[in-house]
Write an enzyme that holds these catalytic residues in place. Structure first.
Site, PDB file in Angstrom:
ATOM      1  N   HIS A 167       0.838  -1.223   0.000  1.00  0.00           N
ATOM      2  CA  HIS A 167       0.000   0.000   0.000  1.00  0.00           C
ATOM      3  C   HIS A 167       0.868   1.267   0.000  1.00  0.00           C
ATOM      4  O   HIS A 167       0.434   2.312   0.469  1.00  0.00           O
ATOM      5  CB  HIS A 167      -0.952   0.040   1.201  1.00  0.00           C
ATOM      6  CG  HIS A 167      -1.695  -1.238   1.427  1.00  0.00           C
ATOM      7  ND1 HIS A 167      -2.950  -1.476   0.918  1.00  0.00           N
ATOM      8  CD2 HIS A 167      -1.335  -2.379   2.071  1.00  0.00           C
ATOM      9  CE1 HIS A 167      -3.347  -2.691   1.266  1.00  0.00           C
ATOM     10  NE2 HIS A 167      -2.382  -3.268   1.951  1.00  0.00           N
ATOM     11  N   SER A 288      15.468  21.012 -15.886  1.00  0.00           N
ATOM     12  CA  SER A 288      14.319  21.855 -16.172  1.00  0.00           C
ATOM     13  C   SER A 288      14.800  23.123 -16.848  1.00  0.00           C
ATOM     14  O   SER A 288      15.860  23.655 -16.504  1.00  0.00           O
ATOM     15  CB  SER A 288      13.595  22.197 -14.871  1.00  0.00           C
ATOM     16  OG  SER A 288      12.845  23.390 -15.038  1.00  0.00           O
ATOM     17  N   LYS A 294      16.429  21.259 -10.663  1.00  0.00           N
ATOM     18  CA  LYS A 294      15.759  20.013 -11.029  1.00  0.00           C
ATOM     19  C   LYS A 294      16.670  18.991 -11.709  1.00  0.00           C
ATOM     20  O   LYS A 294      17.534  19.337 -12.509  1.00  0.00           O
ATOM     21  CB  LYS A 294      14.578  20.301 -11.976  1.00  0.00           C
ATOM     22  CG  LYS A 294      13.433  21.034 -11.346  1.00  0.00           C
ATOM     23  CD  LYS A 294      12.684  20.208 -10.299  1.00  0.00           C
ATOM     24  CE  LYS A 294      11.950  19.050 -10.906  1.00  0.00           C
ATOM     25  NZ  LYS A 294      10.657  19.427 -11.463  1.00  0.00           N
ATOM     26  N   GLU A 301      10.079   7.889 -16.601  1.00  0.00           N
ATOM     27  CA  GLU A 301       8.722   8.383 -16.869  1.00  0.00           C
ATOM     28  C   GLU A 301       8.255   7.989 -18.267  1.00  0.00           C
ATOM     29  O   GLU A 301       7.087   7.638 -18.472  1.00  0.00           O
ATOM     30  CB  GLU A 301       8.678   9.906 -16.749  1.00  0.00           C
ATOM     31  CG  GLU A 301       8.841  10.413 -15.333  1.00  0.00           C
ATOM     32  CD  GLU A 301       8.956  11.923 -15.306  1.00  0.00           C
ATOM     33  OE1 GLU A 301       8.014  12.586 -14.872  1.00  0.00           O
ATOM     34  OE2 GLU A 301       9.999  12.447 -15.750  1.00  0.00           O
TER      35      GLU A 301
END
Ligand code: ARG
Length: 468
Positions: A167, A288, A294, A301
């Protein structure tokens, strides 16, 4: 297709033009062509044609000299395609017509004998099976590559401990090697699915003709042997109408891609500041354009993101098939864009992950720290069970201890004698002090458990099965 556009097909006579008085509208040519997609089939198409020529010679439908001349012509076409010197034309509907058109340009009217006893319907079914066989092998190799990368990484992290989750809540300490080997097992089943797919696809459809079977005494087992097929298809209608081999391939690809997607998701989570379990190699991260701090896990992804494409490919193909009456329908041409895209997407994801995984820098101290504390609650219950307490009762007792820890901000292992005794006469400070993540994993010696000795055994087995 650049070349095809460059040279218009105006003036080229189509193979089926006899029945027609008028010319095809250019809009229709552009709408119906499959050449931009199916041109990659050319090596298979030509190999199939060579085998067919030999069958025609064997059936005395061609003389030996004619057969030899056709084979030479096909070899030339193959060379032109290999070298990128083949001039496609707009009137070439697909790779099959393009090859035959060029062959006839090269060797004259004899080229017109190649299609004897054959239809593009069994021809394209053949090309597809040849492609599937090769692609299943390539996929097996690509998956094995990722397996080896994971197994190597697992060997390096035989004693690295991190929290295992259920979970997405910290559950129990596990070895990082154990976690990585979980993916290795999924990939082993993926490989088996592709092997299975290959085995079932390994049948020669050529000889089915358009649908009813060739009208000449072609020796199909002979052709099958030429092309290395184990069997010939048993029913000519089925041979040209179904695409379940492609659907199986995409189903295997979809499942494999879902496995990669979950791995991608974990890399995204683990590389976040919140987890902080892993530092991405610069070569596999992006920045970024606005926020200088970043470092983004775009590779992981995109693996996760492209999974939708592969799942979509499977659904698109099944949807194409579901309403089709037997036998061939032009709808079937839509099998290839999704099949090829699904295969390419999976293969690229496998390659990039295999390259990236070994270069992840695991922040092992942070992982170990996250694996300590209340995750050891199950171990306290296990100790009570060893002293004769029924598990449900032990669970209840330790639940109370956890509540106490949370309310007072104490760790399990710092609980004093009085508090412990208050929960169970069997609990002592010595007992809880002995609880560590290391001991917790060491207890789990069952087959398939996370104990170091068992993980090492599984690791060694994986190395033996996957190669290093
Ligand atoms: N390009 C077609 C396909 O991919 C080849 C078969 C065409 N057959 C036909 N009868 N039009 O399905």
């Amino acid at each position: 297709m650049r070349k095809a556009r460059a040279r218009s097909g105006a003036g080229m006579r189509k193979a089926w033009a006899g029945r027609f008085a008028g010319k095809t509208a250019p809009l229709v040519e552009a709408f119906t062509t499959s050449l931009p997609v199916d041109r990659v089939l050319y090596p298979h198409d030509i190999a199939g044609s060579v085998a067919h020529v030999r069958a025609l010679v064997r059936a005395r439908l061609l003389s030996r000299a004619e057969g030899a001349s056709l084979e030479r012509g096909l070899a030339t076409v193959l060379r032109e395609l290999d070298r990128g010197r083949f001039a496609f034309q707009a009137a070439d509907e697909d790779i099959h017509m393009a090859v035959e058109r060029r062959l006839t340009e090269l060797i004259g009217p004899l080229g017109g004998k190649l299609h004897t006893g054959r239809s593009r319907n069994d021809q394209v079914a053949l090309d597809l099976r040849l492609w599937l066989r090769a692609e299943c092998d390539a996929m097996d190799g690509a998956i094995a590559g990722l397996q080896r990368a994971l197994v190597k990484l697992a060997r390096r992290h035989r004693s690295t401990i991190l929290p295992g989750y259920t979970h997405l809540q910290r559950a129990q300490p596990i070895l990082l090697a154990h976690h990585l080997l979980a993916y290795r097992e999924m990939l082993a089943r993926d490989r088996a699915r592709f092997r299975d797919c290959r085995e079932r696809a390994d049948e020669l459809p050529l000889g089915a003709g358009a649908l009813a079977g060739a009208g000449f005494a072609l020796d199909r087992p002979f052709v099958a042997r030429q092309l290395g097929f184990q069997r010939v298809t048993a029913n000519s209608i089925d041979a040209v109408a179904d695409r379940d081999a492609a659907a199986e391939f995409l189903a295997a690809a979809a499942i494999a891609m879902v496995h990669l997607s979950r791995l991608g998701e974990e890399i995204v989570l683990w590389s976040s500041e919140e987890f902080g379990f892993v530092e991405l190699p610069d070569a596999f991260a992006t920045g970024s354009s606005m926020m200088p701090q970043k470092k983004n896990p775009d590779v992981a992804e995109l693996v996760r993101g492209r999974t939708g494409r592969v799942l979509g490919a499977l659904v698109a193909l099944l949807t194409t098939l579901k309403g089709l009456p037997l036998a061939y329908n032009r709808d079937l041409q839509e099998d290839k864009p999704v099949l090829f895209d699904g295969a390419r997407t999976l293969r690229e994801a496998l390659q990039v992950l295999a390259a990236m995984m070994p270069r992840l820098a695991f922040r092992t101290r942070r992982m170990a720290a996250a694996a300590d504390g209340l995750l050891l609650a199950t171990d306290v219950a296990d100790v009570l069970v060893e002293r004769g307490v029924p598990f449900r009762e032990a669970h209840e007792i330790v639940g109370g201890l956890v509540r106490h820890c949370l309310a007072t901000g104490t760790r399990l292992r710092d609980l004093d004698a009085k508090t412990l005794r208050g929960h169970s006469p069997l609990l002592t400070p010595a007992l809880v002090r002995g609880l560590t993540p290391q001991r917790s994993v060491a207890r789990r010696r069952v087959v398939g458990g996370t104990a170091p000795a068992e993980v090492l055994r599984q690791l060694t087995r994986a190395e033996r099965e996957d190669g290093r």
